[in-house]
Each structure stands twice: as C-alpha cells, then as structure tokens.
Design an enzyme around this catalytic site. Sequence first.
Site, PDB file in Angstrom:
ATOM      1  N   GLY A 270       0.815  -1.213   0.000  1.00 25.09           N
ATOM      2  CA  GLY A 270       0.000   0.000   0.000  1.00 25.09           C
ATOM      3  C   GLY A 270       0.849   1.264   0.000  1.00 25.09           C
ATOM      4  O   GLY A 270       2.083   1.204  -0.021  1.00 25.09           O
TER       5      GLY A 270
ATOM      6  N   LEU B 244       1.383   3.582   2.365  1.00 28.42           N
ATOM      7  CA  LEU B 244       2.258   3.695   3.532  1.00 28.42           C
ATOM      8  C   LEU B 244       3.254   2.540   3.582  1.00 28.42           C
ATOM      9  O   LEU B 244       4.433   2.754   3.888  1.00 28.42           O
ATOM     10  CB  LEU B 244       1.418   3.714   4.820  1.00 28.42           C
TER      11      LEU B 244
ATOM     12  N   ALA C  97      -4.758  -2.699   5.510  1.00 33.22           N
ATOM     13  CA  ALA C  97      -6.123  -2.336   5.914  1.00 33.22           C
ATOM     14  C   ALA C  97      -7.014  -2.395   4.674  1.00 33.22           C
ATOM     15  O   ALA C  97      -6.529  -2.341   3.542  1.00 33.22           O
ATOM     16  CB  ALA C  97      -6.157  -0.923   6.501  1.00 33.22           C
TER      17      ALA C  97
ATOM     18  N   THR D  53      -9.205  -0.148   2.953  1.00 37.20           N
ATOM     19  CA  THR D  53      -9.337   1.316   3.046  1.00 37.20           C
ATOM     20  C   THR D  53     -10.417   1.898   2.126  1.00 37.20           C
ATOM     21  O   THR D  53     -10.568   3.114   2.073  1.00 37.20           O
ATOM     22  CB  THR D  53      -7.985   2.000   2.716  1.00 37.20           C
TER      23      THR D  53
ATOM     24  N   TYR E 116     -16.251   1.751   7.949  1.00 33.51           N
ATOM     25  CA  TYR E 116     -14.788   1.823   7.973  1.00 33.51           C
ATOM     26  C   TYR E 116     -14.300   2.320   9.340  1.00 33.51           C
ATOM     27  O   TYR E 116     -13.437   1.706   9.971  1.00 33.51           O
ATOM     28  CB  TYR E 116     -14.309   2.760   6.854  1.00 33.51           C
TER      29      TYR E 116
ATOM     30  N   LYS F  74     -12.131   0.256  12.152  1.00 34.94           N
ATOM     31  CA  LYS F  74     -10.793   0.733  12.541  1.00 34.94           C
ATOM     32  C   LYS F  74     -10.742   1.011  14.045  1.00 34.94           C
ATOM     33  O   LYS F  74      -9.737   0.723  14.698  1.00 34.94           O
ATOM     34  CB  LYS F  74     -10.416   1.982  11.744  1.00 34.94           C
TER      35      LYS F  74
HETATM   36  N1  LIG Z   1      -5.483   6.378   2.681  1.00 37.09           N
HETATM   37  C1  LIG Z   1      -5.890   7.285   3.559  1.00 37.09           C
HETATM   38  O1  LIG Z   1      -6.310   8.392   3.202  1.00 37.09           O
HETATM   39  C2  LIG Z   1      -5.802   6.984   5.030  1.00 37.09           C
HETATM   40  C3  LIG Z   1      -6.276   7.952   5.926  1.00 37.09           C
HETATM   41  C4  LIG Z   1      -6.200   7.680   7.294  1.00 37.09           C
HETATM   42  C5  LIG Z   1      -5.670   6.486   7.742  1.00 37.09           C
HETATM   43  N2  LIG Z   1      -5.242   5.567   6.841  1.00 37.09           N
HETATM   44  C6  LIG Z   1      -4.716   4.303   7.372  1.00 37.09           C
HETATM   45  O2  LIG Z   1      -3.353   4.245   7.011  1.00 37.09           O
HETATM   46  C7  LIG Z   1      -2.975   2.885   6.812  1.00 37.09           C
HETATM   47  C8  LIG Z   1      -2.279   2.747   5.477  1.00 37.09           C
HETATM   48  O3  LIG Z   1      -3.206   3.127   4.473  1.00 37.09           O
HETATM   49  P1  LIG Z   1      -2.776   3.346   2.961  1.00 37.09           P
HETATM   50  O4  LIG Z   1      -3.181   4.717   2.597  1.00 37.09           O
HETATM   51  O5  LIG Z   1      -1.371   2.893   2.744  1.00 37.09           O
HETATM   52  O6  LIG Z   1      -3.806   2.341   2.306  1.00 37.09           O
HETATM   53  P2  LIG Z   1      -3.669   1.449   0.992  1.00 37.09           P
HETATM   54  O7  LIG Z   1      -2.799   2.126   0.007  1.00 37.09           O
HETATM   55  O8  LIG Z   1      -5.063   1.069   0.637  1.00 37.09           O
HETATM   56  O9  LIG Z   1      -2.884   0.186   1.525  1.00 37.09           O
HETATM   57  C9  LIG Z   1      -3.482  -0.799   2.306  1.00 37.09           C
HETATM   58  C10 LIG Z   1      -2.813  -2.081   1.926  1.00 37.09           C
HETATM   59  O10 LIG Z   1      -3.374  -3.124   2.754  1.00 37.09           O
HETATM   60  C11 LIG Z   1      -3.504  -4.261   1.945  1.00 37.09           C
HETATM   61  N3  LIG Z   1      -4.437  -5.216   2.494  1.00 37.09           N
HETATM   62  C12 LIG Z   1      -5.791  -5.216   2.424  1.00 37.09           C
HETATM   63  N4  LIG Z   1      -6.266  -6.330   2.998  1.00 37.09           N
HETATM   64  C13 LIG Z   1      -5.197  -7.035   3.445  1.00 37.09           C
HETATM   65  C14 LIG Z   1      -5.054  -8.280   4.090  1.00 37.09           C
HETATM   66  N5  LIG Z   1      -6.120  -9.036   4.410  1.00 37.09           N
HETATM   67  N6  LIG Z   1      -3.807  -8.727   4.369  1.00 37.09           N
HETATM   68  C15 LIG Z   1      -2.733  -7.994   4.041  1.00 37.09           C
HETATM   69  N7  LIG Z   1      -2.798  -6.816   3.416  1.00 37.09           N
HETATM   70  C16 LIG Z   1      -4.031  -6.335   3.127  1.00 37.09           C
HETATM   71  C17 LIG Z   1      -3.955  -3.729   0.608  1.00 37.09           C
HETATM   72  O11 LIG Z   1      -3.702  -4.685  -0.404  1.00 37.09           O
HETATM   73  P3  LIG Z   1      -4.773  -4.879  -1.620  1.00 37.09           P
HETATM   74  O12 LIG Z   1      -4.983  -3.511  -2.184  1.00 37.09           O
HETATM   75  O13 LIG Z   1      -4.054  -5.822  -2.510  1.00 37.09           O
HETATM   76  O14 LIG Z   1      -5.995  -5.441  -0.972  1.00 37.09           O
HETATM   77  C18 LIG Z   1      -3.081  -2.490   0.471  1.00 37.09           C
HETATM   78  O15 LIG Z   1      -1.862  -2.791  -0.173  1.00 37.09           O
HETATM   79  C19 LIG Z   1      -4.256   2.067   6.963  1.00 37.09           C
HETATM   80  O16 LIG Z   1      -4.320   1.555   8.267  1.00 37.09           O
HETATM   81  C20 LIG Z   1      -5.356   3.075   6.780  1.00 37.09           C
HETATM   82  O17 LIG Z   1      -6.525   2.701   7.477  1.00 37.09           O
HETATM   83  C21 LIG Z   1      -5.274   5.791   5.507  1.00 37.09           C
END
Ligand SMILES: NC(=O)c1ccc[n+]([C@@H]2O[C@H](COP(=O)([O-])OP(=O)(O)OC[C@H]3O[C@@H](n4cnc5c(N)ncnc54)[C@H](OP(=O)(O)O)[C@@H]3O)[C@@H](O)[C@H]2O)c1
Length: 323
Positions: free
Chosen positions: A10, A12, A65, A67, A130, A134
């Site tokens: 992802g 992060l 996550a 997301t 969501y 979380k």
């Molecule tokens: N994006 C935002 O704006 C935002 C805002 C606030 C907080 N956050 C938090 O920040 C953290 C990182 O988010 P991000 O922006 O990097 O999100 P992201 O780009 O959607 O990355 C999340 C990663 O988790 C993977 N994932 C989903 N289900 C999984 C599973 N069962 N086992 C292992 N991996 C899994 C996804 O893979 P697939 O895509 O292949 O399923 C994806 O690569 C998360 O905890 C999120 O809740 C994000």
Amino acid sequence: MRWLITGSGGQLGQCLVAAVEARAGEEVAGAFDHSELDIARPGALSRLLDSGRAERPDVLVNAGAFTAVDRCESESEHAWRVNAEAPGWLAEDCRAANLDCIHVSTDYVFGGTGTSPYAETAPVEPRTAYGRTKAAGEERVFAALPGAIVVRTSWVFGPGKNFVGAILGQAHRRAQGLETAPLRVVNDQRGSPTYAADLAEGILDLAGLAFGPSPADAGEGAGDHARNAGEKGQMRGIFHLANAGTTTWFDFARAILDLTGHAGLGLEPLGTADLDLPAPRPAWSVLGCDRAADCGVVLRSWREALAAYLGSPEGLALQEAPV
Ligand SMILES: NC(=O)c1ccc[n+]([C@@H]2O[C@H](COP(=O)([O-])OP(=O)(O)OC[C@H]3O[C@@H](n4cnc5c(N)ncnc54)[C@H](OP(=O)(O)O)[C@@H]3O)[C@@H](O)[C@H]2O)c1
C-alpha cells in the site's frame, strides 16, 4: 531495529520499506504485501515467523487495511475481519513472539463534527463502517498488547492510487479535450493531507523513541535506566501524525493544479451531500498531533510535502501519466 511490515504494497507500506532501507541502523526483516501475507487469518504472523520466511524482527508495523471507505459499508464482514480482527490477531502474535507492535489507524474513528483538532484522548465516535472497524481494531490491539503504539493519520497520499493522481488525471483529460465539464471538488471537508513518506519517517522516529536503545542502555547509571524505562513507557498508546496545516479537498486540488502547470484550469466547489456517497464523510478530520510534537516528532506542512511528492521521481512520473 529489524522491521517486519505487513500491508507493504500500500501507499504507507511502500514508504515504510523505503524509509527503513534508507536509515542507518534499521533493517527490513521482512515486508509482505497482501498476496504474500493475508493478515486476516488468525495466527498468520506466528506461522510466518515459524516458517523462517522472515528474519527475526524486533518490531511489526501493520500498514495493511481495507481502506475503500464506501465498500466497507456493503462489505462489512470483510471490513471487520481485516480492520478489526486482524490487528488484534497480529498484536496477539506479537505478544507471543515478544515483538513490539505499531498499528496504523484513521481520523474516521472520530465523529467528524469537531471544530478544533481532535486530541489523542478525544472520544471515538465513528459514523461509518470503515471508522467502526478501525476503532475496533485499535481496541483489539491494546487488549492483546497494552504496550503497543497506534498511529492515527489522515488524507494519505503516496505511491499508488490517491487524490493527487485523480486530480492530475482529470486535468489531463481536460487538457486533451477528452472532458469539457468543469472539474468539481468538495469544499466542505477539512483535514490535513499527509504524505505517506513523511508518515513513514514519523513512525520510524516514534518507534526509535519508544523501542530503540536509550542513553541508559548505552552505559548510564541504574537510576537513568529506570527513568528511561519510565519515559519509554509513556511512549506507548495512541499518537496522531499528519502533515501540518489544514485545507479542504478543493484547496488541496487547487494546490496540486497550481504546482503542476494547470493553474489555468478552473475548479468548481461541490458540497459533500451532492456526491450522495454510501459512507458519510467527516466534515472535520483535523488531528491534533500534540503527543508526537511533545517528543519532537513533527511533520512538515502539507504544502511542502505535496511539493516534495510532486518533485520526486514518482511524482514526476505521475504528472506524465496520472493513475
Ligand atoms: N489512505 C488514507 O487516506 C488513510 C487515511 C487515514 C488512515 N489511513 C490508514 O493508514 C494505513 C495505510 O493506508 P494506505 O493509505 O497505505 O492504504 P492502501 O494504500 O489502501 O494500503 C493498504 C494495503 O493493505 C492491503 N491489504 C488489504 N487487505 C489485506 C489483508 N487481508 N492482508 C494484508 N494486506 C491487506 C492492501 O492490499 P490490496 O490492495 O491488494 O488489498 C493495500 O496494499 C491504513 O491503516 C489506513 O486505514 C489511511
């Protein structure tokens, strides 16, 4: 420290791997994307450690996550498993293996109706599937491992699909004459855009303070050791980390366009209600990052971070071919 990173594919997760690799004294013991390690299976981490597929880590960061905020409404069982249960299972496995643990969470745990930055201690009041999953994930992490760290963040952009790429894609379509309708962007949600690379650095800094060797470990007296242990104990719990400053999606889009040669492209403000999305969006997503700031961990302003992202090889590639 030796780091194990889950959800490494992802935004992060990719930045965490790059940040650990770039820092002297830090090492990636293992980095696993969704296809390599499904965190939503009880005992997944224990089995991974037993299998020898990862070198022995000191600390786990879970960046995995589900997301997709709107899909969480309709795929609530899956969202619950990935966002609520999986962090708890990971924390249990960390406790069994004596690993430190950092889990990442979101501004969506709050109600989104605030008018001042949400403190780390503010009551959670999620309004979406969501956010509920979380929030439950945070609880489960601390129930399994009270000494864990949860880092809440907001409005993340970095490698992969994100708002910056979406706006650039819309700008390209208009520049090429493929789209003539005005570009409309929501102007009634306020938050702090956060560059995943900055967030990753902040997480490493916090982990260094919480879990890394203290001056006492390096030969100070016994009294210092006890004091340092106490200070490290204070470094557990919830931290908020976001780039400094606040904006709306509309003004964020304006900044993206202005920095990428699309200053002439007009934008029209849109209300959240006009979008009629399955999940309600918080009008107020601003996190107060005081606990991290008190230990000297402060992320630069979102404008500086955006400029850095757009000037990076990845940001330049995105400007050529938005995704
Ligand atoms: N994006 C935002 O704006 C935002 C805002 C606030 C907080 N956050 C938090 O920040 C953290 C990182 O988010 P991000 O922006 O990097 O999100 P992201 O780009 O959607 O990355 C999340 C990663 O988790 C993977 N994932 C989903 N289900 C999984 C599973 N069962 N086992 C292992 N991996 C899994 C996804 O893979 P697939 O895509 O292949 O399923 C994806 O690569 C998360 O905890 C999120 O809740 C994000």
